[in-house]
Design an enzyme around this catalytic site. Structure first.
Site, PDB file in Angstrom:
ATOM      1  N   SER A 156       0.854  -1.192   0.000  1.00 11.76           N
ATOM      2  CA  SER A 156       0.000   0.000   0.000  1.00 11.76           C
ATOM      3  C   SER A 156       0.884   1.233   0.000  1.00 11.76           C
ATOM      4  O   SER A 156       2.033   1.196   0.462  1.00 11.76           O
ATOM      5  CB  SER A 156      -0.878  -0.005   1.255  1.00 11.76           C
ATOM      6  OG  SER A 156      -1.490   1.254   1.461  1.00 11.76           O
ATOM      7  N   TYR A 182      -0.484  -0.605  10.646  1.00  7.62           N
ATOM      8  CA  TYR A 182      -0.848  -0.931   9.266  1.00  7.62           C
ATOM      9  C   TYR A 182       0.305  -0.608   8.321  1.00  7.62           C
ATOM     10  O   TYR A 182       0.684  -1.429   7.461  1.00  7.62           O
ATOM     11  CB  TYR A 182      -2.093  -0.147   8.859  1.00  7.62           C
ATOM     12  CG  TYR A 182      -2.537  -0.399   7.436  1.00  7.62           C
ATOM     13  CD1 TYR A 182      -3.063  -1.629   7.061  1.00  7.62           C
ATOM     14  CD2 TYR A 182      -2.432   0.608   6.469  1.00  7.62           C
ATOM     15  CE1 TYR A 182      -3.466  -1.864   5.744  1.00  7.62           C
ATOM     16  CE2 TYR A 182      -2.844   0.382   5.163  1.00  7.62           C
ATOM     17  CZ  TYR A 182      -3.361  -0.852   4.799  1.00  7.62           C
ATOM     18  OH  TYR A 182      -3.761  -1.088   3.506  1.00  7.62           O
TER      19      TYR A 182
END
Length: 310
Positions: A156, A182
Site C-alpha cells: 500500500s 498498518y
C-alpha cells in the site's frame, strides 16, 4: 489515505490482452469478494486453474460461482485459510498438491481495534505479513516445481508512513497505534519481496509487491466515514486489480522481482519528506527504507524464527 485524482488507469483486460494462462495454477488469498475476487476472476478468464483461499467457505463458494458464471471457465476451487491461525496456514499449505505457478497474497486488514494472536503478534502484522510469509515458505516446493512462478504481495502507499524497526517492530512492542501498525505491515511486505526474490530467483520464482490504489472494498470497514474513499476518487475493481494481475501473469513482468509497482509500472523512489493527506502526490512512489536490503534480511530472520514451529 488521500484519494487518487487520475482516471486514466489500465484494467485487467488491458494487461492480460493476448495472455494465455492455460495450464498455470493460481492461488489468491482473500478472494471471497472485492479486489481478491476480481484478481481471481481475471486470472480464471485468461485460462488459469484458480483457487480461492478464504476465511469463510460459504462466501468463497459464492465468489467461485460468480467467477465461473462471468468467465465461462472452470469453477475455481475453494480452500479455507485464516491468516491469524498458524494451524490454518499449515493445513492450507499441506493440502496443496502439485505445482503452483501464481501466488497472490491479497488478503489483508486495515486499522482494526487492537487484537493479538495467541503468539503475541498484532493482528495487522500477522494477517498482512507474517501469515503470508509462512504460507509462501510452506508452498515453496510447489512454487519451485513450477519453474516459472510468480509471488505477488499486496502492499500500500501507506507504507510511506511506516519504516520497519525490526528490533522494536513499531505497532508490536510499542503501544498500539492503528495506522502505524498498518503501515509497518505493508512495508514488511515490500521488504519480504526484496529478500524472497534474492533467495528464490535462482529457483525460477519472481517475487514482487504492489500498491493497488484507492478502491472501495471491505478493507475500509474500520475507517470513519470521512476517511473512506469516495466513488469519485476510487479506481474500479478491474483498474485496482490490473497491477497485481500484470505482475502475476504478464510476460512483461518477468523482471519485476524485488520491486514495488503502482499503476502497472515500477514505482519511483519517493522523495517527499512530508506526507500530506490533502496532497495525493506525496503518497506516490516507494520509500527507500522499504527496499533496504539489510532491513529485509533482518526482517526475514525474525519472520522465519517466528513461524518455524507453526
Amino acid at each position: 489515505m488521500p484519494a487518487s485524482t487520475s482516471s486514466a488507469h489500465p484494467t485487467t483486460t488491458d494487461v492480460l490482452s493476448g495472455v494465455d494462462l492455460t495450464g498455470r495454477r493460481a492461488l489468491v488469498t482473500g478472494a471471497s469478494s472485492g479486489l481478491g475476487e476480481e484478481i481471481a476472476r481475471a486470472l480464471t478468464a485468461a485460462g488459469a486453474e484458480t483457487t480461492l483461499a478464504v476465511r469463510d467457505l460459504a462466501r468463497g463458494d459464492a465468489a467461485a460461482d460468480r467467477i465461473a458464471t462471468s468467465t465461462g471457465r472452470g469453477r475455481p476451487r475453494v480452500m479455507e485459510l485464516d491468516l491469524l491461525s498458524p494451524a490454518s496456514i499449515s493445513r492450507t499449505a499441506a493440502a496443496w498438491t502439485g505445482s503452483l505457478h501464481i501466488l497472490v497474497a491479497n488478503a489483508g486488514i486495515m486499522v482494526p481495534p487492537e487484537s493479538r494472536t495467541a503468539e503475541g503478534w498484532e493482528s495487522q502484522f500477522m494477517t498482512n505479513h507474517l501469515g503470508h510469509f509462512a504460507l509462501a515458505e510452506r508452498l515453496l516446493p510447489a512454487l519451485t516445481t513450477a519453474r516459472d512462478a510468480r509471488v505477488v504481495l499486496a502492499s500500500s502507499n501507506a507504507h510511506l508512513l511506516g519504516p520497519v524497526d525490526v528490533d522494536a517492530l513499531a505497532g508490536q512492542a510499542e503501544p498500539y497505534e492503528p495506522w502505524s501498525a498498518y503501515a509497518v505491515s505493508k512495508t514488511a511486505l515490500i521488504l519480504f519481496a526484496v529478500e524472497a526474490n534474492r533467495r528464490w530467483s535462482a529457483r525460477g520464482i519472481t517475487v514482487s509487491a504492489y500498491n493497488p490504489g484507492f478502491i472501495q472494498t471491505g478493507l475500509q470497514k474500520n475507517l470513519p466515514a470521512e476517511m473512506r474513499v469516495s466513488t469519485a476518487g476510487a479506481k474500479t475493481l478491474s483498474e485496482g486489480a490490473a497491477t497485481p494481475v500484470f505482475l502475476a501473469a504478464s510476460p512483461d513482468a518477468a523482471s519485476a522481482g524485488g520491486k514495488y509497482f503502482e499503476n502497472v509500472a515500477e514505482a519511483p523512489l519517493a522523495v517527499d519528506e512530508v506526507r500530506d493527506m490533502s496532497r495525493p502526490e506525496t503518497f506516490r512512489g516507494v520509500a527507500p527504507f522499504a527496499l533496504d536490503e539489510d532491513t529485509a534480511a533482518k526482517l526475514w530472520a525474525l519472520s522465519e524464527t517466528a513461524t518455524e514451529d507453526w
